[in-house]
Scaffold this motif. Structure first.
Motif, PDB file in Angstrom:
ATOM      1  N   ALA A 289       0.866  -1.191   0.000  1.00  0.00           N
ATOM      2  CA  ALA A 289       0.000   0.000   0.000  1.00  0.00           C
ATOM      3  C   ALA A 289       0.896   1.232   0.000  1.00  0.00           C
ATOM      4  N   ALA A 290       0.850   1.978  -1.118  1.00  0.00           N
ATOM      5  CA  ALA A 290       1.762   3.115  -1.264  1.00  0.00           C
ATOM      6  C   ALA A 290       0.993   4.342  -1.721  1.00  0.00           C
ATOM      7  N   ILE A 291       1.578   5.506  -1.455  1.00  0.00           N
ATOM      8  CA  ILE A 291       0.964   6.764  -1.881  1.00  0.00           C
ATOM      9  C   ILE A 291       2.042   7.664  -2.463  1.00  0.00           C
ATOM     10  N   GLU A 292       1.665   8.403  -3.517  1.00  0.00           N
ATOM     11  CA  GLU A 292       2.579   9.384  -4.111  1.00  0.00           C
ATOM     12  C   GLU A 292       1.896  10.750  -4.073  1.00  0.00           C
ATOM     13  N   VAL A 293       2.608  11.734  -3.566  1.00  0.00           N
ATOM     14  CA  VAL A 293       2.105  13.116  -3.515  1.00  0.00           C
ATOM     15  C   VAL A 293       2.902  13.914  -4.554  1.00  0.00           C
ATOM     16  N   GLY A 294       2.290  14.133  -5.719  1.00  0.00           N
ATOM     17  CA  GLY A 294       2.975  14.830  -6.820  1.00  0.00           C
ATOM     18  C   GLY A 294       3.358  13.847  -7.909  1.00  0.00           C
ATOM     19  N   THR A 295       2.488  13.707  -8.915  1.00  0.00           N
ATOM     20  CA  THR A 295       2.649  12.644  -9.927  1.00  0.00           C
ATOM     21  C   THR A 295       3.154  13.162 -11.267  1.00  0.00           C
ATOM     22  N   PHE A 296       2.769  14.393 -11.630  1.00  0.00           N
ATOM     23  CA  PHE A 296       3.210  15.006 -12.901  1.00  0.00           C
ATOM     24  C   PHE A 296       2.839  14.059 -14.056  1.00  0.00           C
ATOM     25  N   THR A 297       3.774  13.683 -14.922  1.00  0.00           N
ATOM     26  CA  THR A 297       3.421  12.839 -16.066  1.00  0.00           C
ATOM     27  C   THR A 297       3.648  11.350 -15.797  1.00  0.00           C
ATOM     28  N   GLY A 298       3.990  11.008 -14.568  1.00  0.00           N
ATOM     29  CA  GLY A 298       3.897   9.595 -14.188  1.00  0.00           C
ATOM     30  C   GLY A 298       5.189   8.812 -14.006  1.00  0.00           C
ATOM     31  N   TYR A 299       6.344   9.449 -14.229  1.00  0.00           N
ATOM     32  CA  TYR A 299       7.599   8.670 -14.202  1.00  0.00           C
ATOM     33  C   TYR A 299       7.785   7.957 -12.851  1.00  0.00           C
ATOM     34  N   SER A 300       7.771   8.727 -11.762  1.00  0.00           N
ATOM     35  CA  SER A 300       8.046   8.112 -10.458  1.00  0.00           C
ATOM     36  C   SER A 300       6.945   7.127 -10.064  1.00  0.00           C
ATOM     37  N   SER A 301       5.708   7.392 -10.483  1.00  0.00           N
ATOM     38  CA  SER A 301       4.624   6.474 -10.108  1.00  0.00           C
ATOM     39  C   SER A 301       4.816   5.111 -10.766  1.00  0.00           C
ATOM     40  N   ILE A 302       5.311   5.098 -11.998  1.00  0.00           N
ATOM     41  CA  ILE A 302       5.577   3.811 -12.656  1.00  0.00           C
ATOM     42  C   ILE A 302       6.683   3.067 -11.903  1.00  0.00           C
ATOM     43  N   CYS A 303       7.711   3.820 -11.475  1.00  0.00           N
ATOM     44  CA  CYS A 303       8.814   3.186 -10.737  1.00  0.00           C
ATOM     45  C   CYS A 303       8.308   2.571  -9.431  1.00  0.00           C
ATOM     46  N   LEU A 304       7.443   3.291  -8.719  1.00  0.00           N
ATOM     47  CA  LEU A 304       6.898   2.762  -7.466  1.00  0.00           C
ATOM     48  C   LEU A 304       5.983   1.566  -7.745  1.00  0.00           C
TER      49      LEU A 304
ATOM     50  N   LEU B 149      -8.042  10.121   4.130  1.00  0.00           N
ATOM     51  CA  LEU B 149      -7.662   8.712   4.282  1.00  0.00           C
ATOM     52  C   LEU B 149      -7.957   8.250   5.712  1.00  0.00           C
ATOM     53  N   PRO B 150      -8.152   6.941   5.912  1.00  0.00           N
ATOM     54  CA  PRO B 150      -8.310   6.440   7.274  1.00  0.00           C
ATOM     55  C   PRO B 150      -7.134   6.893   8.141  1.00  0.00           C
ATOM     56  N   ALA B 151      -7.424   7.181   9.423  1.00  0.00           N
ATOM     57  CA  ALA B 151      -6.404   7.786  10.278  1.00  0.00           C
ATOM     58  C   ALA B 151      -5.319   6.801  10.715  1.00  0.00           C
ATOM     59  N   GLY B 152      -5.621   5.507  10.712  1.00  0.00           N
ATOM     60  CA  GLY B 152      -4.687   4.515  11.247  1.00  0.00           C
ATOM     61  C   GLY B 152      -3.529   4.208  10.300  1.00  0.00           C
ATOM     62  N   PRO B 153      -2.562   3.429  10.775  1.00  0.00           N
ATOM     63  CA  PRO B 153      -1.365   3.113   9.980  1.00  0.00           C
ATOM     64  C   PRO B 153      -1.608   2.010   8.950  1.00  0.00           C
ATOM     65  N   SER B 154      -2.016   2.400   7.730  1.00  0.00           N
ATOM     66  CA  SER B 154      -2.363   1.419   6.703  1.00  0.00           C
ATOM     67  C   SER B 154      -1.401   1.450   5.514  1.00  0.00           C
ATOM     68  N   LEU B 155      -0.460   2.402   5.515  1.00  0.00           N
ATOM     69  CA  LEU B 155       0.422   2.558   4.359  1.00  0.00           C
ATOM     70  C   LEU B 155       1.806   1.957   4.640  1.00  0.00           C
ATOM     71  N   ASP B 156       2.388   1.367   3.587  1.00  0.00           N
ATOM     72  CA  ASP B 156       3.747   0.811   3.702  1.00  0.00           C
ATOM     73  C   ASP B 156       4.802   1.787   3.199  1.00  0.00           C
ATOM     74  N   LEU B 157       4.411   2.665   2.271  1.00  0.00           N
ATOM     75  CA  LEU B 157       5.414   3.536   1.639  1.00  0.00           C
ATOM     76  C   LEU B 157       4.764   4.805   1.120  1.00  0.00           C
ATOM     77  N   ALA B 158       5.440   5.937   1.272  1.00  0.00           N
ATOM     78  CA  ALA B 158       4.953   7.207   0.724  1.00  0.00           C
ATOM     79  C   ALA B 158       6.106   7.927   0.038  1.00  0.00           C
ATOM     80  N   PHE B 159       5.776   8.624  -1.054  1.00  0.00           N
ATOM     81  CA  PHE B 159       6.755   9.452  -1.768  1.00  0.00           C
ATOM     82  C   PHE B 159       6.173  10.853  -1.866  1.00  0.00           C
TER      83      PHE B 159
END
Ligand SMILES: C[S@@+](CC[C@H](N)C(=O)[O-])C[C@H]1O[C@@H](n2cnc3c(N)ncnc32)[C@H](O)[C@@H]1O
Length: 219
Positions: free
Chosen positions: A65-80, A130-140
Motif C-alpha cells: 500500500a503506497a501513496i505518491e504526492v505529486g505525480t506530474f506525467t507519471g515517471y516516479s509512479s511507474i517506478c513505485l 484517508l483512514p487515520a490509522g497506519p495502513s500505508l507501507d510507503l509514501a513518496f
C-alpha cells in the motif's frame, strides 16, 4: 533544476547508468515525450537512477500500500508501481488533469494501470480523507515544497511501523545551505528538513540521490 544525481560529470553519470539496471524503454519514451510536450516543466521529473532506486526500495520494503504526492506525467509512479508486491496498490495525488492525462497513458503502456488510483485534488485534502490509522507501507512526497510539512504530518501517522517515507528535492540544487531569501520553495524545503530530522517517530537519512532524497523509516 537537473534531476541528475549530485555534481556528477556527464561521463560519470553515463557510466553510473550503464552499470545499473538497463533503461526501461517505456520510461525512456515517457521522459522523451514529457520533454517534448512540457519542456518548461520536464525538469520536475525524477532521474533514471533515482527511479531505479525507488523501484528496488519499494520491492525490498515489500510494500503493498503506497501513496505518491505529486505525480506530474507519471515517471516516479511507474517506478513505485513496478516495485509493489503482488496485489499492491498505489494512490497518486496531483492537481493537474493535463499532466496526469499523460501519466494515465503511460500507466497503460507500462502495464501498471490496474494497480494505480489517481485523485486529482489538492493532496492535503486527499491525505486528510484517508483512514487515520497506519495502513500505508510507503509514501513518496514530491509536490509543492511549501506543502511538505503538511504532507509529512498527515502521512507519518498513516505509515505502519517499519514503513518508508521518501521526500524529493531535499537538497534543492544546493540552495538549502544558506539563509538567504531564495523564495518559498527553498524555504519550504529548509523548514521541512528541520522538521523531519527532529521527528522522533522516524529514523532518517538525507541521501545525495537526484536533487536530494530523504529516506525515513517509521519506528
Ligand atoms: C515535481 S512534480 C512531480 C514529479 C513526479 N514525481 C515525477 O517524478 O515525474 C510536482 C507535481 O506536484 C503537483 N502539485 C503541486 N501542488 C500540488 C498540490 N497542492 N496537491 C497535489 N499536487 C500538487 C504538480 O501538479 C506536479 O505535477
Amino acid at each position: 533544476m537537473s534531476s541528475r544525481t549530485g555534481n556528477l560529470s556527464p561521463q560519470l553519470h553515463a557510466y553510473l547508468l550503464a552499470r545499473s539496471a538497463p533503461a526501461d524503454p517505456v520510461l525512456t519514451e515517457l521522459a522523451d515525450e514529457t520533454a517534448r510536450r512540457f519542456p518548461a516543466s520536464a525538469g520536475m521529473q525524477i532521474g533514471a537512477e533515482q527511479g531505479t532506486f525507488m523501484t528496488l526500495l519499494t520491492r525490498i520494503a515489500g510494500a503493498s500500500a503506497a501513496i505518491e504526492v505529486g505525480t506530474f506525467t507519471g515517471y516516479s509512479s511507474i517506478c513505485l508501481a513496478r516495485g509493489l508486491a503482488a496485489g499492491g496498490r498505489l494512490l497518486c495525488c496531483d492537481v493537474s488533469e493535463e499532466w496526469t492525462s499523460l501519466a494515465r497513458q503511460y500507466w497503460q503502456k507500462a502495464g501498471v494501470d490496474d494497480r494505480i488510483e489517481l485523485r486529482v485534488a489538492p493532496a492535503i485534502e486527499t491525505l486528510r480523507a484517508l483512514p487515520a490509522g497506519p495502513s500505508l507501507d510507503l509514501a513518496f512526497i514530491d509536490a509543492d515544497k511549501p506543502g511538505y510539512i503538511g504532507y509529512w504530518d498527515e502521512i507519518v501517522p498513516r505509515i505502519r511501523p517499519g514503513g518508508v517515507i521518501l521526500a524529493d528535492n531535499t537538497l534543492y540544487g544546493g540552495q538549502v545551505t544558506d539563509t538567504a531569501d531564495r523564495g518559498a520553495s527553498v524555504q519550504g524545503i529548509r523548514d521541512f528538513n528541520d522538521h523531519a530530522v527532529a521527528d522522533d517517530r522516524v529514523e532518517l537519512v538525507l541521501l545525495p540521490v537526484g536533487d536530494g532524497l530523504t529516506l525515513a523509516r517509521k519506528k
